[in-house]
Design a protein around this motif. Structure first.
Motif, mmCIF file in Angstrom:
data_model
loop_
_atom_site.group_PDB
_atom_site.id
_atom_site.type_symbol
_atom_site.label_atom_id
_atom_site.label_comp_id
_atom_site.label_asym_id
_atom_site.label_seq_id
_atom_site.Cartn_x
_atom_site.Cartn_y
_atom_site.Cartn_z
ATOM 1 N N HIS A 237 4.981 42.812 -69.041
ATOM 2 C CA HIS A 237 3.596 42.342 -69.148
ATOM 3 C C HIS A 237 3.026 42.256 -67.738
ATOM 4 O O HIS A 237 3.731 42.504 -66.754
ATOM 5 N N ASP A 238 1.761 41.901 -67.622
ATOM 6 C CA ASP A 238 1.165 41.725 -66.299
ATOM 7 C C ASP A 238 1.813 40.507 -65.646
ATOM 8 O O ASP A 238 1.627 39.370 -66.117
ATOM 9 N N GLU A 239 2.558 40.732 -64.572
ATOM 10 C CA GLU A 239 3.321 39.671 -63.921
ATOM 11 C C GLU A 239 2.551 39.133 -62.721
ATOM 12 O O GLU A 239 2.253 39.869 -61.785
ATOM 13 N N LEU A 240 2.214 37.826 -62.751
ATOM 14 C CA LEU A 240 1.478 37.191 -61.657
ATOM 15 C C LEU A 240 2.369 36.375 -60.734
ATOM 16 O O LEU A 240 1.943 35.989 -59.647
ATOM 17 N N ASP A 241 3.597 36.100 -61.147
ATOM 18 C CA ASP A 241 4.467 35.184 -60.403
ATOM 19 C C ASP A 241 5.097 35.897 -59.205
ATOM 20 O O ASP A 241 5.942 36.796 -59.372
ATOM 21 N N PRO A 242 4.729 35.503 -57.959
ATOM 22 C CA PRO A 242 5.312 36.157 -56.775
ATOM 23 C C PRO A 242 6.830 36.036 -56.712
ATOM 24 O O PRO A 242 7.503 36.933 -56.189
ATOM 25 N N SER A 243 7.387 34.939 -57.247
ATOM 26 C CA SER A 243 8.841 34.778 -57.189
ATOM 27 C C SER A 243 9.537 35.840 -58.035
ATOM 28 O O SER A 243 10.611 36.337 -57.669
ATOM 29 N N ARG A 244 8.918 36.218 -59.163
ATOM 30 C CA ARG A 244 9.499 37.271 -59.984
ATOM 31 C C ARG A 244 9.311 38.634 -59.320
ATOM 32 O O ARG A 244 10.158 39.514 -59.454
ATOM 33 N N HIS A 245 8.193 38.799 -58.613
ATOM 34 C CA HIS A 245 8.018 40.038 -57.844
ATOM 35 C C HIS A 245 9.155 40.189 -56.829
ATOM 36 O O HIS A 245 9.766 41.256 -56.701
ATOM 37 N N ARG A 246 9.416 39.106 -56.089
ATOM 38 C CA ARG A 246 10.414 39.157 -55.032
ATOM 39 C C ARG A 246 11.816 39.389 -55.600
ATOM 40 O O ARG A 246 12.626 40.091 -54.992
ATOM 41 N N ARG A 247 12.089 38.790 -56.774
ATOM 42 C CA ARG A 247 13.399 39.011 -57.366
ATOM 43 C C ARG A 247 13.555 40.456 -57.845
ATOM 44 O O ARG A 247 14.643 41.041 -57.766
ATOM 45 N N ALA A 248 12.476 41.051 -58.316
ATOM 46 C CA ALA A 248 12.538 42.466 -58.695
ATOM 47 C C ALA A 248 12.785 43.339 -57.466
ATOM 48 O O ALA A 248 13.571 44.294 -57.511
ATOM 49 N N VAL A 249 12.114 43.008 -56.352
ATOM 50 C CA VAL A 249 12.329 43.747 -55.104
ATOM 51 C C VAL A 249 13.785 43.605 -54.664
ATOM 52 O O VAL A 249 14.428 44.577 -54.229
ATOM 53 N N LEU A 250 14.331 42.397 -54.779
ATOM 54 C CA LEU A 250 15.731 42.158 -54.434
ATOM 55 C C LEU A 250 16.652 43.020 -55.283
ATOM 56 O O LEU A 250 17.587 43.662 -54.768
ATOM 57 N N ALA A 251 16.405 43.061 -56.592
ATOM 58 C CA ALA A 251 17.261 43.845 -57.486
ATOM 59 C C ALA A 251 17.210 45.334 -57.140
ATOM 60 O O ALA A 251 18.235 46.019 -57.140
ATOM 61 N N HIS A 303 11.751 42.942 -48.499
ATOM 62 C CA HIS A 303 10.969 41.708 -48.619
ATOM 63 C C HIS A 303 9.864 41.641 -47.556
ATOM 64 O O HIS A 303 8.772 41.122 -47.821
ATOM 65 N N GLU A 304 10.133 42.165 -46.366
ATOM 66 C CA GLU A 304 9.085 42.230 -45.350
ATOM 67 C C GLU A 304 7.926 43.113 -45.805
ATOM 68 O O GLU A 304 6.755 42.801 -45.566
ATOM 69 N N LEU A 305 8.258 44.215 -46.466
ATOM 70 C CA LEU A 305 7.210 45.091 -46.991
ATOM 71 C C LEU A 305 6.385 44.365 -48.054
ATOM 72 O O LEU A 305 5.149 44.449 -48.049
ATOM 73 N N TYR A 306 7.064 43.656 -48.945
ATOM 74 C CA TYR A 306 6.331 42.918 -49.978
ATOM 75 C C TYR A 306 5.449 41.839 -49.356
ATOM 76 O O TYR A 306 4.274 41.699 -49.715
ATOM 77 N N ASP A 307 5.985 41.100 -48.411
ATOM 78 C CA ASP A 307 5.204 40.024 -47.778
ATOM 79 C C ASP A 307 3.988 40.579 -47.029
ATOM 80 O O ASP A 307 2.953 39.919 -46.942
ATOM 81 N N SER A 308 4.117 41.805 -46.480
ATOM 82 C CA SER A 308 3.010 42.385 -45.727
ATOM 83 C C SER A 308 1.803 42.685 -46.615
ATOM 84 O O SER A 308 0.684 42.839 -46.124
ATOM 85 N N LEU A 309 2.005 42.769 -47.936
ATOM 86 C CA LEU A 309 0.896 43.053 -48.845
ATOM 87 C C LEU A 309 0.010 41.828 -49.064
ATOM 88 O O LEU A 309 -1.164 41.971 -49.407
ATOM 89 N N GLY A 310 0.558 40.633 -48.878
ATOM 90 C CA GLY A 310 -0.233 39.416 -49.039
ATOM 91 C C GLY A 310 -0.851 39.272 -50.412
ATOM 92 O O GLY A 310 -2.027 38.902 -50.544
ATOM 93 N N LEU A 311 -0.081 39.560 -51.456
ATOM 94 C CA LEU A 311 -0.624 39.518 -52.817
ATOM 95 C C LEU A 311 -0.940 38.078 -53.233
ATOM 96 O O LEU A 311 -0.111 37.179 -53.057
ATOM 97 N N GLN A 312 -2.120 37.895 -53.790
ATOM 98 C CA GLN A 312 -2.544 36.583 -54.272
ATOM 99 C C GLN A 312 -2.850 36.698 -55.764
ATOM 100 O O GLN A 312 -3.884 37.221 -56.159
ATOM 101 N N ARG A 313 -1.911 36.236 -56.586
ATOM 102 C CA ARG A 313 -2.048 36.274 -58.045
ATOM 103 C C ARG A 313 -2.438 37.668 -58.539
ATOM 104 O O ARG A 313 -3.296 37.839 -59.412
ATOM 105 N N ALA A 314 -1.795 38.673 -57.965
ATOM 106 C CA ALA A 314 -2.038 40.045 -58.405
ATOM 107 C C ALA A 314 -1.333 40.289 -59.732
ATOM 108 O O ALA A 314 -0.220 39.807 -59.968
ATOM 109 N N ARG A 315 -1.982 41.035 -60.610
ATOM 110 C CA ARG A 315 -1.412 41.373 -61.913
ATOM 111 C C ARG A 315 -0.591 42.657 -61.744
ATOM 112 O O ARG A 315 -1.119 43.755 -61.766
ATOM 113 N N VAL A 316 0.702 42.450 -61.559
ATOM 114 C CA VAL A 316 1.598 43.564 -61.243
ATOM 115 C C VAL A 316 2.291 44.050 -62.511
ATOM 116 O O VAL A 316 2.837 43.256 -63.270
ATOM 117 N N ARG A 317 2.280 45.380 -62.717
ATOM 118 C CA ARG A 317 2.952 45.964 -63.870
ATOM 119 C C ARG A 317 4.268 46.639 -63.499
ATOM 120 O O ARG A 317 5.130 46.828 -64.348
#
Length: 383
Positions: A237-251, A303-317
């Motif tokens: 679904h549209d994922e807004l939670d940055p912590s879940r974004h970061r965990r996906a990047v980690l995986a 994670h540095e790449l993800y942090d550089s985007l500065g996403l604020q409640r982005a709806r990530v698919r």
């Protein structure tokens, strides 16, 4: 001090024809001026290391399609060609010498001429009995030049060079060797194997001892490895939670690390792509501090790449992570670490890889991913 090898600049004749010259019809009396060494092939190997003077990244002259065409050109001389992206290749011409009835330096000259005449690309070519020496000879060669190392020229070429010039010796290792009085490759070669193994470890000590003597049994692998590989993760679904974004990047970073280590490859650069609910994407790329396949380095950079985007409640698919500019792990610069935690992490990583090999890819995961169900990532690669 003069060495029994020389570097020659190879100039094209005026108005070169668009038809590539045929090495088999090269005039028997024509040789590269100023290049000495060689002789009968015998049972020795003859390796050419070709460095193409291209830019590192798009916008700086680097063109992946052009690189592929240059690799294809080498296959007209020998089937034993190993691409070393992004700008080099090894070519085993041992069998080609008899077929074309030419010396390695003559084939190198034609390769240089063709690359410049057909593609406008300068080359630096090293010729020697193994891949290590050919690569070092190419590194010491200016654009449009050829350096041929005859066996009797190897000690004079290697011994005066600083230890940092030896492949496999990075700044940390070089600093350690210098602090122990080993400033040159010659001094390293004269050091007993047992002393080097106590200083550097058994495997690294033996490797550098052999390389300091100009020994290298690695074959030229006649295949072109993929230039990149990647993996992606789609959210349900549209994922807004940055912590879940970061965990996906980690995986994804973990998955790429496992794959690269299993294939014995390292990456110079990571690219992260975020796919949003409106089907737009954002992409960022960053070079690693040094080419690596270790999980810690990949995860930090991702994670540095993800942090550089500065996403604020982005709806990530979806999120995709790609490892670019791959090369064989044997070409990695080995850095010694004085941090016990780093050595511990690498031992744990090695044990985890063995567990995955035995029990499956999901047998071991980072604690940060515990309890999180991720759909299966889909790895991809490109040649």
């Amino acid at each position: 001090m003069s060495f029994p090898y020389t570097v020659a600049s190879v100039a094209l004749p005026p108005a070169p024809s668009s038809t590539p010259p045929d090495p088999g019809r090269f005039p028997a009396s024509e040789t590269s001026p100023g290049i000495r060494g060689g002789g009968a092939s015998g049972r020795r190997r003859h390796i050419l290391h070709i460095h193409y003077h291209l830019g590192h990244y798009p916008g700086e002259g680097y063109d992946p399609d052009l690189y592929e065409r240059l690799i294809e050109q080498l296959h007209t001389f020998s089937p034993r060609v190993q691409a070393l992206p992004p700008m080099a290749a090894d070519c085993d011409v041992t069998g080609a010498l008899r077929y074309f009835r030419r010396e390695p330096r003559e084939l190198a000259r034609v390769i240089s001429m063709r690359a410049l005449a057909l593609y406008g690309v300068d080359t630096s070519i090293g010729s020697a009995d193994n891949r290590l020496l050919a690569a070092m000879a190419a590194d010491a060669t200016p654009p449009a030049g050829i350096t041929h190392l005859a066996p009797d020229a190897v000690p004079a070429f290697l011994r005066p060079r600083p230890v940092g010039a030896l492949p496999g010796v990075g700044p940390s290792t070089a600093g350690l060797l210098v602090r122990h009085g080993l400033h040159t490759i010659g001094a390293l070669a004269d050091t007993p194997l047992g002393t080097l193994q106590r200083l550097l470890g058994r495997a690294q000590g033996r490797l550098l001892h052999e390389r300091a003597h100009g020994l290298d049994e690695r074959p030229v692998t006649p295949r072109e490895p993929a230039r990149s590989c990647g993996a992606d993760h789609a959210f349900g679904h549209d994922e807004l939670d940055p912590s879940r974004h970061r965990r996906a990047v980690l995986a994804l970073a973990e998955q790429l690390g496992v794959r690269l280590r299993s294939e014995r490859r390292i990456t110079r650069r990571l690219q992260l792509t975020i796919r949003y609910a409106d089907r737009t994407t954002t992409t960022r790329a960053r070079a690693l501090p040094e080419p690596s396949h270790h999980g810690g380095a990949l995860i930090r950079t991702a994670h540095e790449l993800y942090d550089s985007l500065g996403l604020q409640r982005a709806r990530v698919r979806g999120i995709a992570l790609r490892a670019e500019e791959l090369q064989p792990a044997e070409h990695a610069t080995t850095q010694l670490s004085l941090d016990p935690a780093d050595e511990r992490d690498r031992r744990i990583e090695h044990s985890a890889d063995r567990a995955r090999d035995r029990f499956g890819p999901g047998a071991v995961r980072s604690a940060a991913l515990a309890g999180m169900r991720l759909p299966a990532e889909r790895p991809s690669s490109s040649a």
